[in-house]
Design an enzyme around this catalytic site. Sequence first.
Site: not given
Length: 539
Positions: A238, A243
């Site tokens: 990932e 974020e």
Amino acid sequence: MLPSTISYRIYKNALFFAALFGAVQAQKVGTSKAEVHPSMAWQTCAADGTCTTKNGKVVIDANWRWVHDVKGYTNCYTGNTWNAELCPDNESCAENCALEGADYAATYGATTSGNALSLKFVTQSQQKNIGSRLYMMKDDNTYETFKLLNQEFTFDVDVSNLPCGLNGALYFVSMDADGGLSRYTGNEAGAKYGTGYCDSQCPRDLKFINGLANVEGWTPSSSDANAGNGGHGSCCAEMDIWEANSISTAYTPHPCDTPGQAMCNGDSCGGTYSSDRYGGTCDPDGCDFNSYRQGNKSFYGPGMTVDTKKKMTVVTQFLTNDGTATGTLSEIKRFYVQDGKVIANSESTWPNLGGNSLTNDFCKAQKTVFGDMDTFSKHGGMEGMGAALAEGMVLVMSLWDDHNSNMLWLDSNSPTTGTSTTPGVARGSCDISSGDPKDLEANHPDASVVYSNIKVGPIGSTFNSGGSNPGGSTTTTKPATSTTTTKATTTATTNTTGPTGTGVAQPWAQCGGIGYSGPTQCAAPYTCTKQNDYYSQCL
């Protein structure tokens, strides 16, 4: 990704016409509603800054969809409990349950316009939906895969409507391009219906993995009425590009021992969903760069250097040791563009932890200074992340709240028992009492995030190639002939012809290296700085 229990949920009843039932990942396909993927344009750019529009689409993850008996309309999953008759075991459940098409706007609050995707936090129609997770598609049956070594990835984002506790996440995972359709015979839905999800947390809250249900060993969540954990998880590498909310942001690579999707068993999965967080084959923590956590508390936020009250452009560069797409990932760089100005990423202010980009050396130093376990190096570090980027990764765009830790790992003190002056504890200015999903859903239902203007291309090719919002036809845009750039607090206006022209190299563009034929002089006050024999950059 999502380092805590994913809180994307749908509140359901047993009525057929509601078409909003248990949030599960089914493998068969129903016939009640046709699946129509919303269009979302994006662009690929050439070294001279010329960009070509791709006519992409998005698909919502199968975990949100209504799943029912293939012979009728009885829910296979209601609340956080499986239907015991339809789902007595993993194989029977996969055989008995069918997945339906989605009403993206009315049910999930996901809308597109040109090159923009807007995600709403709470959507109230006949039922109530919380958050969403969508993937970029190449066509109606295949996810788009991005190979980012020696490339940069750029997008615009508006986080002004994301308070403490929410996470607008844009990231890449090593999912199968067809959603597992060809590898797993039990999967008849595939990428068309958003199957095959995986990430570095090896999530066990997925209802179906590898064409089988996850009912065996399923434990309903004690805090989320619509979620639980099963006996299996789904692991893969990932790369968290983004974020963020309006208070804090982080970018984080998470390598795995093997990049591609693989099913794991029980607590040996590791990650947020297991009792042994570090017992799996992936790095659940990653190596993050959060400006606030690195000591600069005035860089990112409302009215700050990167002003979250306004839309911004986010640029991420994946540099290799030899300046080629076949080299080894050596550095991940970040900068921003806002109000026509290029803004360098903030510098870490902690002693023995300098720099403003991610490298193996930075990550090792960070783990030491912050007192964190170095699972990043254990699972391959930059080289491990680069292996996933070389194979190609699927783009994920999402909005979620956090039932596991209230997003405090992103925007507050974590651990909450730590002192904010201790290196690595403070990640943002949000109070440790913030982020409760119940409070967010009640007080901020209209929260939202908008992702737009996605571009991919060689280093220095994407961030000055215009900000158009094209329609369905293929178009090209060329870079502006002038740009206003900012390095630290110094502002300069320069004329440029792009990185491979005969004029001045753009800020942050390539300016030298073996095989390079473009301009070697950088716009003032930037300096051409050698990264390796194959790559020099205006810094």
